[in-house]
Motif scaffolding. Sequence first.
Motif, short mmCIF file in Angstrom:
data_model
loop_
_atom_site.label_atom_id
_atom_site.label_comp_id
_atom_site.label_asym_id
_atom_site.label_seq_id
_atom_site.Cartn_x
_atom_site.Cartn_y
_atom_site.Cartn_z
N ASP A 35 0.86 -1.18 0.00
CA ASP A 35 0.00 0.00 0.00
C ASP A 35 0.89 1.23 0.00
O ASP A 35 1.84 1.31 0.78
CB ASP A 35 -0.86 -0.06 1.27
CG ASP A 35 -1.92 1.00 1.38
OD1 ASP A 35 -1.76 2.08 0.79
OD2 ASP A 35 -2.91 0.76 2.09
N HIS A 36 0.63 2.19 -0.86
CA HIS A 36 1.41 3.43 -0.88
C HIS A 36 0.83 4.49 0.05
O HIS A 36 1.45 5.52 0.26
CB HIS A 36 1.46 4.02 -2.29
CG HIS A 36 2.44 3.33 -3.18
ND1 HIS A 36 2.82 3.87 -4.38
CD2 HIS A 36 3.11 2.16 -3.08
CE1 HIS A 36 3.68 3.07 -4.98
NE2 HIS A 36 3.86 2.02 -4.21
N THR A 37 -0.36 4.27 0.61
CA THR A 37 -0.99 5.28 1.45
C THR A 37 -0.63 5.11 2.93
O THR A 37 -0.74 6.06 3.70
CB THR A 37 -2.52 5.27 1.30
OG1 THR A 37 -3.03 4.02 1.79
CG2 THR A 37 -2.91 5.47 -0.16
N ARG A 38 -0.21 3.91 3.31
CA ARG A 38 0.24 3.61 4.68
C ARG A 38 1.00 2.29 4.62
O ARG A 38 0.91 1.58 3.62
CB ARG A 38 -0.95 3.51 5.63
CG ARG A 38 -1.94 2.41 5.27
CD ARG A 38 -3.20 2.50 6.13
NE ARG A 38 -4.21 1.58 5.67
CZ ARG A 38 -4.53 0.44 6.30
NH1 ARG A 38 -3.94 0.12 7.42
NH2 ARG A 38 -5.47 -0.33 5.82
N PHE A 39 1.74 1.96 5.68
CA PHE A 39 2.45 0.69 5.67
C PHE A 39 1.44 -0.43 5.90
O PHE A 39 0.87 -0.55 6.98
CB PHE A 39 3.56 0.63 6.72
CG PHE A 39 4.40 -0.59 6.54
CD1 PHE A 39 5.49 -0.56 5.69
CD2 PHE A 39 4.08 -1.79 7.16
CE1 PHE A 39 6.25 -1.71 5.46
CE2 PHE A 39 4.82 -2.93 6.94
CZ PHE A 39 5.91 -2.90 6.09
N ARG A 40 1.25 -1.23 4.86
CA ARG A 40 0.28 -2.32 4.93
C ARG A 40 0.62 -3.33 3.84
O ARG A 40 0.92 -2.96 2.70
CB ARG A 40 -1.13 -1.80 4.71
CG ARG A 40 -2.23 -2.85 4.83
CD ARG A 40 -3.60 -2.20 4.65
NE ARG A 40 -3.83 -1.76 3.28
CZ ARG A 40 -4.39 -2.50 2.32
NH1 ARG A 40 -4.80 -3.73 2.57
NH2 ARG A 40 -4.56 -1.99 1.10
N LEU A 41 0.57 -4.59 4.22
CA LEU A 41 0.76 -5.69 3.27
C LEU A 41 -0.57 -6.40 3.12
O LEU A 41 -0.96 -7.20 3.97
CB LEU A 41 1.84 -6.66 3.78
CG LEU A 41 3.21 -6.04 4.01
CD1 LEU A 41 4.11 -6.99 4.79
CD2 LEU A 41 3.84 -5.65 2.70
#
Length: 170
Positions: free
Chosen positions: A118-124
């Motif tokens: 995710d480029h909006t927050r750290f998330r896989l």
Amino acid sequence: MPSIDTSSIERLGETSAAWLACAWQPTQNAHEARLQHAFARAGERAYGLYLRLLFSPLARAMRAAGLAVYPPLPGGLADSREWGLADDSERQRWFWSCVVREDDEAPLGTLVTVLHHDHTRFRLPQPVQLFALPVARAAVVEQELGRMNGAFAAAAPLRLHAAYGAKAQP
């Protein structure tokens, strides 16, 4: 240290993928605060930190088994390809590394890593994936990956985007 089978690139891919399937989430959980902080300061570079943390044990296991990996796992950013949703909430980047037996410098094949992020927050949004290809030449690897995935074929390597000042890929 991960247990890997180096008898063939296919077995190496299978055993490495099995280890990653068990390690991706615990690695994220163990370093969550550090990764969130890195994302807040440097954006998507935090995924590079995460991948170094995740792949470090696997890289050590491969070195111990007499394998060299070029570029280091998960692969080179410059040749990687990325695409995903226009709102940047789910992207995927494909990296690859050639695996070589150190004793005779014979190429075993290629390991391909797929990072959904995710480029909006750290998330896989999905587990890190890994699979093997029985080819080692970069042009053949790119051709095979393009045949496997049309979005890969349509995406330009990051080095071209940097060279021409292009924006992120659709």
